[in-house]
Design an enzyme around this catalytic site. Structure first.
Site, mmCIF file in Angstrom:
data_model
loop_
_atom_site.group_PDB
_atom_site.id
_atom_site.type_symbol
_atom_site.label_atom_id
_atom_site.label_comp_id
_atom_site.label_asym_id
_atom_site.label_seq_id
_atom_site.Cartn_x
_atom_site.Cartn_y
_atom_site.Cartn_z
ATOM 1 N N ASP A 217 -2.093 -67.611 -27.176
ATOM 2 C CA ASP A 217 -1.537 -66.783 -26.114
ATOM 3 C C ASP A 217 -1.634 -65.324 -26.510
ATOM 4 O OD1 ASP A 217 1.831 -66.135 -26.817
ATOM 5 O OD2 ASP A 217 0.562 -67.337 -28.119
ATOM 6 N N SER A 218 -1.889 -64.459 -25.531
ATOM 7 C CA SER A 218 -1.939 -63.019 -25.734
ATOM 8 C C SER A 218 -2.973 -62.662 -26.801
ATOM 9 C CB SER A 218 -0.544 -62.511 -26.091
ATOM 10 O OG SER A 218 -0.513 -61.103 -26.081
#
EC number: 3.1.1.23
Length: 530
Positions: free
Chosen positions: A168-169
């Site tokens: 994520d991210s």
């Protein structure tokens, strides 16, 4: 207290030892995987093994040697009378945090739930954080841990038949770049990538989602810019305490906001100029309709068209401009040597050598005469102008702004800017983005580029959720539904079967099935009552 109970949660330390891995196309040949060495030299890579069941190999002596202690109750290894068989699948997870914060332990709540729902072991990588360890240290550590997991999957309770990269991210960015590096090395690629709200272009460039999230309470644009600057290594290392005390908190906010708007203005003007100049360089017989031109975004136009060169003296050209004069093909970039040309206007590459000040005027006149005749334009791509003497900036790279730093254009840092030949090597990609995210446009543009290349890709944009919703999975029903959507994407990569997920409010989305059977047709947009 809020996550599922798992049988195995072990913190491991991988020693910095080189090993060999067979090539994907020819298993008879091997390639050497070296330990990470950037910035701080060889060092161990920290990982965390999470498994809902105790499987074969997870309590072996070979793995116990790699275990590291985190406190009195960090080893959740419950004795059982029998071991579960090795799983056919393995999930390799890379956590987010803007490259500067968080660890695998901070992502444990949803990782333990993933281990329970998927029934496969999960290896989460604790890469070194910026600004102490800027690019490419994190990439080297993640790639080393990925290759180590492929070679030693039997110790992790898996046979390694199916491997999924999930992040994520910032972790989504590293999932893409690790896959690009695996393709460059020729080793086995993951069977698929699940990236939640990934960062694909590490520039403070103007885009609608960034400008609309300028004062986002969870991820302000100024904080995002500082995280990207720290990972790029362009953040000043030492800041004077007297200056900070004199400015105060509000003064610092005003100063950072002014610097951010300066970078956005430079990026927006560059993209806009490129967009407006397209009509002058495109042949008249191939000009698209006016409506089609207006629908094209500025960022898409900048990706598809080469930058224009100034018509003034060659002294105003940077090294990158000189390389573009000789031809449209960009230079080949190395995964380990980030020696890209600088595009900063503050650094003069054409300063005369010491002792040559007397001849500077004559040389300049000669160069201007040659430029007017147009004789030296054709060979600029292969040779530098006469009297070229490169010099380094006295301030060093650390004082360059993020927008001016050439390293952010490296495809192993900004995969959105990677050439088509690199993106075509990526495995099936599944992106779960969120509407209230400053980097939403990056996810859309990256998925669009993959779709244009005929690569299998799916994109889901979840409504009314901010950046980082995986860490808020236990907060409300909407975050739980979005987290379940990510789990189903991983399940499809590992098993090829897609299960029904709860209705999640999403924007119109699409998926691509070309040239593969492993990419599902994303269902139509669904809505649910509040």
């Amino acid at each position: 207290m809020v996550s599922a109970t798992v049988r195995v949660c072990r913190a491991l330390s991988l020693p910095p030892q080189a090993f060999e891995l067979p090539l994907a196309n020819n298993p008879q040949l091997n390639v050497t995987i070296s330990p990470p060495v950037a910035h701080t030299g060889p060092g161990p890579v920290l990982v965390r093994l999470i498994s809902y069941d105790l499987r074969e190999g997870q309590d072996s002596e070979e793995l116990n040697i790699l275990a590291r202690s985190e406190g009195p109750r960090t080893l959740e290894l419950w004795p059982r009378t029998h071991h579960a068989p090795r799983s056919k699948s393995l999930v390799i997870h890379i956590h987010g945090g803007g490259f500067v914060a968080q660890t695998s332990k901070s992502h444990e709540p949803y990782l333990k739930s993933w281990a329970q729902e998927l029934g496969v072991p999960i290896l989460s990588i604790d890469y070194s954080l910026a600004p102490e360890a800027p690019f490419p240290r994190a990439l080297e550590e993640c790639f080393y841990a990925y290759c180590w997991a492929l070679k030693n999957c039997h110790l992790l309770g898996s046979t390694g038949e199916r491997v999924c990269l999930a992040g994520d991210s910032a972790g989504g960015n590293l999932c893409f770049t690790v896959s690009l590096r695996a393709a460059a090395y020729g080793v086995r690629m993951p069977d698929g990538i699940m990236a939640a709200y990934p960062a694909t272009m590490l520039q403070a460039s103007a885009s609608p989602s960034r400008l609309m999230s300028l004062m986002d309470p969870l991820l302000p644009l100024s904080v995002l810019s500082k995280c990207l600057s720290a990972y790029a290594g362009v953040e000043p290392e030492v800041q004077e305490a007297q200056e900070q005390q004199a400015l105060g908190v509000m003064g610092l906010v005003k100063r950072d906001t002014a610097l951010l708007f300066r970078d956005l203005r430079l990026g927006a003007s560059s993209w806009l100029n490129t967009f407006l100049e397209l009509g002058g360089r495109r042949p008249a017989d191939k000009s698209p309709p006016a409506t089609e031109t207006m629908r094209r975004s500025v960022s898409e136009a900048a990706l598809q068209e080469p930058p224009s060169l100034p018509k003034d003296s060659t002294k105003s050209l940077t090294l990158q401009d000189l390389s573009l004069v000789g031809g449209p093909t960009p230079p080949v970039l190395s995964s380990s040597e980030e020696t890209l040309p600088s595009a900063s206007q503050e650094v003069s590459f054409f300063l005369p050598p010491s002792g040559a000040e007397d001849n500077a005027t004559e040389e300049n006149e000669d160069e201007e005469e040659e430029e007017e005749s147009g004789e030296n334009v054709g060979h600029l791509g292969s040779a530098f102008p006469h009297g070229f003497q490169p010099r380094r900036s006295s301030q060093g790279r650390a004082n360059l702004s993020l927008q001016m730093s050439p390293i952010v254009k490296n495809p192993f840092m900004s995969p959105l800017l990677a050439p088509d030949s690199m993106l075509q090597s990526l495995p099936p990609v599944h992106i779960v983005a969120c509407a209230l995210d400053p980097m939403l446009d990056d996810s859309v543009m990256f998925a669009r580029r993959l779709r244009g290349l005929g690569r299998p890709v799916s994109l889901r944009v979840v409504e009314d959720l901010p950046h980082g919703f995986l860490s808020l999975a236990a907060l409300c029903r909407e975050t739980r539904q979005a987290t379940t959507l990510c789990v189903e994407r991983i399940r499809f990569i590992l098993t090829g079967t897609e299960m029904q997920t709860p209705a999640v409010p999403t924007k119109p989305q699409w998926s691509e099935q070309s040239q593969t059977k492993h990419c599902p047709q994303t269902p139509a947009s669904t809505t649910s009552s509040p």
